[in-house]
Write a protein that holds these residues in place. Structure first.
Motif, PDB file in Angstrom:
ATOM      1  N   ARG A 160      58.533 119.288  79.599  1.00  0.00           N
ATOM      2  CA  ARG A 160      58.841 120.536  79.308  1.00  0.00           C
ATOM      3  C   ARG A 160      59.475 120.434  77.724  1.00  0.00           C
ATOM      4  O   ARG A 160      59.077 120.933  76.908  1.00  0.00           O
ATOM      5  CB  ARG A 160      59.534 121.347  79.971  1.00  0.00           C
ATOM      6  N   ASN A 161      60.259 119.534  77.664  1.00  0.00           N
ATOM      7  CA  ASN A 161      61.241 119.519  76.557  1.00  0.00           C
ATOM      8  C   ASN A 161      60.628 118.168  75.580  1.00  0.00           C
ATOM      9  O   ASN A 161      61.282 118.119  74.415  1.00  0.00           O
ATOM     10  CB  ASN A 161      62.782 118.930  76.965  1.00  0.00           C
ATOM     11  N   GLY A 162      59.685 117.590  76.084  1.00  0.00           N
ATOM     12  CA  GLY A 162      59.231 116.414  75.185  1.00  0.00           C
ATOM     13  C   GLY A 162      59.957 115.233  74.626  1.00  0.00           C
ATOM     14  O   GLY A 162      59.862 114.743  73.526  1.00  0.00           O
ATOM     15  N   LYS A 163      60.980 114.895  75.626  1.00  0.00           N
ATOM     16  CA  LYS A 163      61.878 113.939  75.458  1.00  0.00           C
ATOM     17  C   LYS A 163      61.474 112.839  76.219  1.00  0.00           C
ATOM     18  O   LYS A 163      62.449 111.641  76.451  1.00  0.00           O
ATOM     19  CB  LYS A 163      63.201 114.506  75.479  1.00  0.00           C
ATOM     20  N   ARG A 164      60.405 112.530  76.964  1.00  0.00           N
ATOM     21  CA  ARG A 164      60.152 111.433  77.607  1.00  0.00           C
ATOM     22  C   ARG A 164      60.349 110.042  76.926  1.00  0.00           C
ATOM     23  O   ARG A 164      59.743 110.121  76.011  1.00  0.00           O
ATOM     24  CB  ARG A 164      58.907 111.786  78.379  1.00  0.00           C
ATOM     25  N   ARG A 165      60.790 109.057  77.763  1.00  0.00           N
ATOM     26  CA  ARG A 165      60.993 107.721  76.973  1.00  0.00           C
ATOM     27  C   ARG A 165      60.449 106.666  77.875  1.00  0.00           C
ATOM     28  O   ARG A 165      60.238 105.780  77.485  1.00  0.00           O
ATOM     29  CB  ARG A 165      62.509 107.383  77.006  1.00  0.00           C
ATOM     30  N   PHE A 166      60.246 107.019  79.034  1.00  0.00           N
ATOM     31  CA  PHE A 166      59.640 105.966  80.114  1.00  0.00           C
ATOM     32  C   PHE A 166      58.370 106.549  80.656  1.00  0.00           C
ATOM     33  O   PHE A 166      58.149 107.630  80.789  1.00  0.00           O
ATOM     34  CB  PHE A 166      60.698 105.635  81.183  1.00  0.00           C
ATOM     35  N   CYS A 167      57.787 105.407  81.404  1.00  0.00           N
ATOM     36  CA  CYS A 167      56.463 105.627  81.986  1.00  0.00           C
ATOM     37  C   CYS A 167      56.386 106.266  83.213  1.00  0.00           C
ATOM     38  O   CYS A 167      55.747 106.978  83.707  1.00  0.00           O
ATOM     39  CB  CYS A 167      55.540 104.223  82.025  1.00  0.00           C
ATOM     40  N   SER A 168      57.597 106.020  84.071  1.00  0.00           N
ATOM     41  CA  SER A 168      57.900 106.404  85.133  1.00  0.00           C
ATOM     42  C   SER A 168      59.426 106.599  85.440  1.00  0.00           C
ATOM     43  O   SER A 168      60.111 106.081  84.787  1.00  0.00           O
ATOM     44  CB  SER A 168      57.464 105.243  86.160  1.00  0.00           C
ATOM     45  N   THR A 169      59.801 107.177  86.805  1.00  0.00           N
ATOM     46  CA  THR A 169      61.128 107.223  87.107  1.00  0.00           C
ATOM     47  C   THR A 169      61.818 106.013  87.357  1.00  0.00           C
ATOM     48  O   THR A 169      62.644 105.522  87.064  1.00  0.00           O
ATOM     49  CB  THR A 169      61.118 108.157  88.366  1.00  0.00           C
ATOM     50  N   ARG A 170      60.647 105.071  87.898  1.00  0.00           N
ATOM     51  CA  ARG A 170      61.167 103.731  88.102  1.00  0.00           C
ATOM     52  C   ARG A 170      61.761 102.723  87.051  1.00  0.00           C
ATOM     53  O   ARG A 170      62.661 102.254  87.243  1.00  0.00           O
ATOM     54  CB  ARG A 170      59.984 103.021  89.007  1.00  0.00           C
ATOM     55  N   CYS A 171      61.056 102.891  85.959  1.00  0.00           N
ATOM     56  CA  CYS A 171      61.401 102.171  84.595  1.00  0.00           C
ATOM     57  C   CYS A 171      62.635 102.896  84.200  1.00  0.00           C
ATOM     58  O   CYS A 171      63.664 102.097  83.819  1.00  0.00           O
ATOM     59  CB  CYS A 171      60.254 102.375  83.634  1.00  0.00           C
ATOM     60  N   SER A 172      62.914 104.242  84.161  1.00  0.00           N
ATOM     61  CA  SER A 172      63.820 104.986  83.779  1.00  0.00           C
ATOM     62  C   SER A 172      65.283 104.419  84.630  1.00  0.00           C
ATOM     63  O   SER A 172      66.306 103.977  83.998  1.00  0.00           O
ATOM     64  CB  SER A 172      63.793 106.280  84.014  1.00  0.00           C
ATOM     65  N   THR A 173      65.098 104.465  85.818  1.00  0.00           N
ATOM     66  CA  THR A 173      66.004 104.066  86.778  1.00  0.00           C
ATOM     67  C   THR A 173      66.780 102.804  86.245  1.00  0.00           C
ATOM     68  O   THR A 173      67.857 102.164  86.434  1.00  0.00           O
ATOM     69  CB  THR A 173      65.616 104.076  88.272  1.00  0.00           C
ATOM     70  N   ARG A 174      65.725 101.741  86.339  1.00  0.00           N
ATOM     71  CA  ARG A 174      66.065 100.340  86.193  1.00  0.00           C
ATOM     72  C   ARG A 174      66.827 100.187  84.699  1.00  0.00           C
ATOM     73  O   ARG A 174      67.819  99.445  84.813  1.00  0.00           O
ATOM     74  CB  ARG A 174      64.439  99.442  85.978  1.00  0.00           C
ATOM     75  N   VAL A 175      66.221 100.624  83.686  1.00  0.00           N
ATOM     76  CA  VAL A 175      67.131 100.775  82.486  1.00  0.00           C
ATOM     77  C   VAL A 175      68.407 101.207  82.680  1.00  0.00           C
ATOM     78  O   VAL A 175      69.713 100.949  82.313  1.00  0.00           O
ATOM     79  CB  VAL A 175      66.301 101.426  81.462  1.00  0.00           C
ATOM     80  N   HIS A 176      68.566 102.352  83.305  1.00  0.00           N
ATOM     81  CA  HIS A 176      70.019 103.111  83.495  1.00  0.00           C
ATOM     82  C   HIS A 176      70.987 102.461  84.269  1.00  0.00           C
ATOM     83  O   HIS A 176      72.167 102.136  84.146  1.00  0.00           O
ATOM     84  CB  HIS A 176      69.927 104.605  83.924  1.00  0.00           C
ATOM     85  N   VAL A 177      70.498 101.784  85.498  1.00  0.00           N
ATOM     86  CA  VAL A 177      71.129 100.844  86.261  1.00  0.00           C
ATOM     87  C   VAL A 177      71.609  99.764  85.534  1.00  0.00           C
ATOM     88  O   VAL A 177      72.984  99.349  85.658  1.00  0.00           O
ATOM     89  CB  VAL A 177      70.291 100.447  87.607  1.00  0.00           C
ATOM     90  N   ALA A 178      70.615  99.026  84.858  1.00  0.00           N
ATOM     91  CA  ALA A 178      71.185  97.804  83.987  1.00  0.00           C
ATOM     92  C   ALA A 178      72.175  98.304  82.868  1.00  0.00           C
ATOM     93  O   ALA A 178      73.285  97.526  82.723  1.00  0.00           O
ATOM     94  CB  ALA A 178      70.002  97.362  83.497  1.00  0.00           C
ATOM     95  N   GLN A 179      72.139  99.562  82.418  1.00  0.00           N
ATOM     96  CA  GLN A 179      73.151  99.971  81.360  1.00  0.00           C
ATOM     97  C   GLN A 179      74.253 100.176  82.152  1.00  0.00           C
ATOM     98  O   GLN A 179      75.469  99.961  81.645  1.00  0.00           O
ATOM     99  CB  GLN A 179      72.690 101.169  80.577  1.00  0.00           C
ATOM    100  N   HIS A 180      74.357 100.852  83.298  1.00  0.00           N
ATOM    101  CA  HIS A 180      75.643 101.185  84.170  1.00  0.00           C
ATOM    102  C   HIS A 180      76.254  99.640  84.477  1.00  0.00           C
ATOM    103  O   HIS A 180      77.415  99.702  84.380  1.00  0.00           O
ATOM    104  CB  HIS A 180      75.286 101.700  85.399  1.00  0.00           C
ATOM    105  N   ARG A 181      75.479  98.748  84.952  1.00  0.00           N
ATOM    106  CA  ARG A 181      76.140  97.480  85.291  1.00  0.00           C
ATOM    107  C   ARG A 181      76.668  96.828  84.163  1.00  0.00           C
ATOM    108  O   ARG A 181      77.652  96.114  84.350  1.00  0.00           O
ATOM    109  CB  ARG A 181      75.059  96.819  86.011  1.00  0.00           C
ATOM    110  N   ARG A 182      75.925  97.011  82.961  1.00  0.00           N
ATOM    111  CA  ARG A 182      76.831  96.374  81.646  1.00  0.00           C
ATOM    112  C   ARG A 182      78.130  96.804  81.493  1.00  0.00           C
ATOM    113  O   ARG A 182      79.134  96.278  81.294  1.00  0.00           O
ATOM    114  CB  ARG A 182      75.896  96.295  80.706  1.00  0.00           C
ATOM    115  N   ARG A 183      78.214  98.285  81.794  1.00  0.00           N
ATOM    116  CA  ARG A 183      79.373  99.030  81.397  1.00  0.00           C
ATOM    117  C   ARG A 183      80.503  98.804  82.409  1.00  0.00           C
ATOM    118  O   ARG A 183      81.539  98.834  82.133  1.00  0.00           O
ATOM    119  CB  ARG A 183      79.186 100.565  81.330  1.00  0.00           C
ATOM    120  N   HIS A 184      80.048  98.384  83.632  1.00  0.00           N
ATOM    121  CA  HIS A 184      80.982  98.493  84.891  1.00  0.00           C
ATOM    122  C   HIS A 184      80.595  97.432  85.485  1.00  0.00           C
ATOM    123  O   HIS A 184      80.271  97.417  86.485  1.00  0.00           O
ATOM    124  CB  HIS A 184      80.816  99.789  85.657  1.00  0.00           C
TER     125      HIS A 184
END
Length: 166
Positions: free
Chosen positions: A140-164
């Motif tokens: 709807r908003n045209g802001k998609r960055r990843f092919c799937s929820t799986r790829c999105s989750t992997r990136v966000h989990v990795a970012q979280h682990r780097r921060r914490h």
């Protein structure tokens, strides 16, 4: 988001072709995507479509007027209005009797070009490092960055682990 048949379905088929593995049956892929009529794909047409897939891939890496005009220049057909199968008048970009490789080339080139003219940011490639999957952003908003929820989750989990760190 609603796209017209060329900017939507045709662009989606372009993405499916780019994401197809080298051993994937292109005839089955096209039928599964709703592209008809397909008919048998001979070895010459298969080779032509495999070459075309590489050119389509360039659009997802760099959607630009120049890249899309180069694709359109490779299609040699004139658009015409069709009313086949009792459907309302709609555009076709190749003759229904043309070989399958020529029809798919025209369909996908005009589909991506139409989408680019309407919403150029909707042509995407996954932002996760190591993932080369391409997509058409129908969100709807045209802001998609990843092919799937799986790829999105992997990136966000990795970012979280780097921060914490643990």
């Amino acid at each position: 988001m609603h796209f017209n048949p060329y900017g939507g379905v045709a662009a989606e088929i372009a993405a499916r072709l780019v994401n197809a593995g080298p051993d994937q049956d292109l005839e089955q892929l096209l039928v599964a995507a709703g592209y008809r009529p397909v008919g048998p794909i001979d070895p010459r047409q298969e080779a032509e479509l495999r070459s075309w897939i590489k050119e389509l891939d360039a659009v997802f890496s760099n959607p630009s007027v120049e890249v899309l005009n180069a694709l359109l220049a490779e299609t040699t057909h004139r658009p015409y209005i069709s009313t086949h199968d009792g459907r309302a008048p709609h555009l076709h970009y190749s003759q229904e009797t043309a070989p399958i490789d020529e029809r798919v080339k025209a369909y996908t080139a005009f589909g991506l070009a139409t989408l680019f003219c309407e919403e150029p940011t909707r042509i995407g490639r996954c932002d996760r490092d190591g993932c080369d999957i391409v997509f058409i952003d129908t969100s709807r908003n045209g802001k998609r960055r990843f092919c799937s929820t799986r790829c999105s989750t992997r990136v966000h989990v990795a970012q979280h682990r780097r921060r914490h760190p643990a």
